[in-house]
Design an enzyme around this catalytic site. Structure first.
Site, mmCIF file in Angstrom:
data_model
loop_
_atom_site.group_PDB
_atom_site.id
_atom_site.type_symbol
_atom_site.label_atom_id
_atom_site.label_comp_id
_atom_site.label_asym_id
_atom_site.label_seq_id
_atom_site.Cartn_x
_atom_site.Cartn_y
_atom_site.Cartn_z
ATOM 1 C CG ASP A 260 -2.043 -0.985 1.134
ATOM 2 O OD1 ASP A 260 -2.307 -1.460 0.018
ATOM 3 O OD2 ASP A 260 -2.660 -1.291 2.179
ATOM 4 C CE LYS A 282 -7.744 0.253 -2.155
ATOM 5 N NZ LYS A 282 -6.804 -0.874 -2.225
ATOM 6 C CG MET A 395 -9.073 6.082 6.002
ATOM 7 S SD MET A 395 -9.810 4.770 4.969
ATOM 8 C CE MET A 395 -10.937 4.011 6.158
#
Length: 475
Positions: A260, A282, A395
Site C-alpha cells: 500500500d 490507494k 480516514m
C-alpha cells in the site's frame, strides 16, 4: 581505532560433526565436566567407557539406564587402545597430558578439559534441536562468549525447528526420487517458508505431514513449481519496531510484494531484496489499482507458483479490506495466511499517550470509518455522541469538520476533547489536541500531509500527563 580484518587470528580448527553411534569413546574422569561430555555422547549413541575412582551422582543414575561402562580405578595410558575418541577430564593435569600423548601415539583424537592447546578437537557450545544442531565456537579464545551466544540462540530458535528437520528427513528420499537435483532447493525453500513449517511451529505435525505430502504430489517434476501462496500481513501503524516476528519472517520469504501507499520505506527495506515489489496503494480518490484488480493479481501470481506478500498498513481486518481480498483467494482454492498487525488506533493512541479505555473516563471504544460512501457519511450519530466512550475515526481528516459538527449536533458539548494524530508512531508524529469546536480549524492550518487518526473522548485530556513519545521530526 580501526581494526583491519587481517588483525583477527584465523581459527585453527575445522568444524565437523562426527557419527559416534555404537562406537566406543573413553572419558577419563567422573566430575561435572565429564558428566556434561557423557550426556552428549550418550545422546549421539556412543558406547561410553568411564574410568575414574569416583563419579558424579548424575553418572550413577546413567549407569542404571545403561549405555555407560564404569571402571572404578585410575586411568592408564594403555586404556586408549581401541577407542574412537578420548576425553581427558581428570583433575590431574599430569595424568591428562600422559593420556593425550598415548592417544595421539595410537591415532586417537583427544580433548583435554584443562588445556585447549593440547587438544586435537574442541567441544563447541551446542543448541540442540533434535536432528538440527547449532554449534558455536570461538576456537577456545572466549568460552564465556560462546556460552553467551548459545543462550541467545536458545531463545531465537524455537524447538519446533527440530521437528521440522525431522519431518524433512522423513521425506528426503521421496523428494530425491520425484524431483531432479536442480528443482529440490526451490521445493525445500517453499516447504521451510510456507504452510508446512507454519503447521509445525503451531504444533500440528499431522497436518504438516499431510501438507508436505500434498505439496510433493503437486510439484511439477520438470519445473519444480507448485501452487503458490498468499500472505496477508499487517505492518502496523508505521514504526518498523512494531512489526511482529511472523510478519518479518514472511516478508523475508516472499517472491512478490503488493504494498500500500502508507507502507514506509523503512518497513519496505525489511522485505527480501530478491522480491519483486508492486505498488497497489490507494489514497482517497487516487487508486493505483482498483480493489478488484488487486484481488485478481494476487490470484494470478499465486497460481503461477509465487509466494505473494500482500503488505498492508495497520491490521488487514480493521478497515483494511482484508476480508474482501481473502474471499477471492478462498474461492480460487489458494492457500493463504493472515498475520494481524497493530492497528493505527492502538499504535497511534499509545504513542500519543492517550489510553483508549480508562476506568474513570471511557468504558468502551468504538472504531469508525470517517470515509464517505456514495458521497455521504452514514453513521449512527446518536450512538456515537455519548459520554463514557472513546471514538476512533480512521480516514477522518478529509471529513473532520462534518464529523465534529455531527457529534455536537447529536449531544456532545462543543468543548468535548478531540485530537488528530498525524504520522503516528514515526519520527514525524504530530499531535493536535483541541476540542470538537476548534479542532477542524487547527488541523486545516497544519501543513502535515501524513496519515491521520481522529480520537474523540475524555481520554484525550490524559495526553498532557501520559505523553511519553518525543519524536525527533526526522526519519
Amino acid at each position: 581505532m580501526t581494526v583491519n580484518d587481517d588483525s583477527f587470528q584465523r581459527p585453527a580448527t575445522y568444524p565437523i560433526a562426527l557419527r559416534l553411534a555404537g562406537r566406543c569413546v573413553l572419558v577419563a574422569g567422573g566430575g561435572r565436566v565429564a558428566a556434561r561430555r557423557i550426556a552428549r555422547l550418550r545422546h549421539a549413541g556412543a558406547q561410553v567407557r568411564v574410568i575414574a575412582p569416583e563419579i558424579d551422582d548424575r553418572l550413577r543414575e546413567d549407569l542404571v539406564q545403561g549405555g555407560i561402562e564404569w571402571l572404578c580405578r585410575r586411568v592408564e595410558p594403555a586404556d586408549v587402545a581401541g577407542v574412537a575418541l578420548c576425553f581427558a577430564a581428570t583433575d590431574d593435569p599430569q595424568v591428562n597430558a600422559e593420556l593425550a600423548a598415548a592417544a595421539r601415539a595410537q591415532g586417537v583424537p583427544v580433548q583435554r578439559a584443562d588445556d585447549a592447546e593440547d587438544s586435537d578437537f574442541l567441544v563447541p557450545a551446542l543448541v540442540d534441536r533434535g536432528p538440527l544442531q547449532i554449534t558455536v565456537s570461538s576456537d577456545a579464545a572466549a568460552p564465556s562468549l560462546t556460552r553467551r551466544l548459545r543462550g541467545h540462540l536458545e531463545t531465537l530458535v524455537p524447538r519446533a525447528y527440530g521437528d521440522l528437520a525431522a519431518l524433512a528427513g522423513e521425506f528426503r528420499g521421496q523428494v530425491r526420487q520425484r524431483l531432479p537435483r536442480s528443482a529440490r532447493p526451490a521445493f525445500w525453500s517453499r516447504v521451510f517458508d510456507g504452510p508446512v513449517a507454519e503447521h509445525v511451529f503451531a504444533g500440528h505435525l499431522a497436518q504438516a505431514r499431510s501438507e508436505l505430502q500434498a505439496a510433493l504430489e503437486q510439484e511439477n517434476p520438470e519445473t519444480g513449481l507448485g501452487t503458490g501462496e498468499v500472505y496477508l500481513v499487517g505492518s502496523g501503524p508505521g514504526d518498523p519496531d512494531l512489526l511482529t516476528f511472523r510478519a518479518l519472517r514472511l516478508m523475508q520469504r516472499a517472491d512478490v510484494v503488493l504494498h500500500d501507499s502508507l507502507i514506509s520505506p523503512a518497513i519496505l527495506d525489511l522485505v527480501s531484496p530478491e522480491a519483486e515489489r508492486i505498488h497497489v496503494g490507494k489514497r482517497a480518490a487516487r487508486h493505483t489499482l482498483p480493489q478488484g484488480d488487486i484481488n485478481s493479481l494476487m490470484v494470478e501470481l499465486a497460481q503461477a507458483g509465487k509466494r505473494v506478500l500482500r503488505l498492508k498498513g495497520g491490521d488487514p481486518f480493521v478497515f483494511g479490506r482484508g476480508g474482501e481480498e481473502i474471499a477471492e483467494l478462498a474461492e480460487a482454492g489458494l492457500p493463504f495466511q493472515i498475520v494481524p498487525g497493530i492497528t493505527a488506533a492502538n499504535g497511534c493512541a499509545a504513542y500519543a499517550g492517550i489510553p483508549l479505555t480508562h476506568r474513570d473516563h471511557a468504558q468502551s471504544v468504538i472504531f469508525v470509518t470517517g470515509h464517505l460512501k456514495a458521497g455521504e457519511l452514514k453513521l449512527s450519530w446518536p450512538e456515537l455522541a455519548k459520554p463514557g466512550q472513546t471514538l476512533v475515526f480512521f480516514m477522518g481528516r478529509k471529513n473532520l469538520a462534518i464529523i465534529c459538527q455531527r457529534l455536537i449536533e447529536h449531544g456532545l458539548p462543543a468543548d468535548w476533547p478531540a485530537a488528530m494524530v498525524i504520522d503516528g508512531t514515526t519520527a514525524r508524529q504530530r499531535l493536535i489536541a483541541a476540542t470538537l469546536a476548534d479542532l477542524p480549524e487547527r488541523v486545516a492550518a497544519d501543513t502535515s500531509t501524513g496519515a491521520a487518526l481522529l480520537i474523540v473522548g475524555e481520554v484525550v485530556r490524559l495526553h498532557a500527563k501520559l505523553g511519553w513519545f518525543q519524536p525527533s521530526g526526522e526519519d
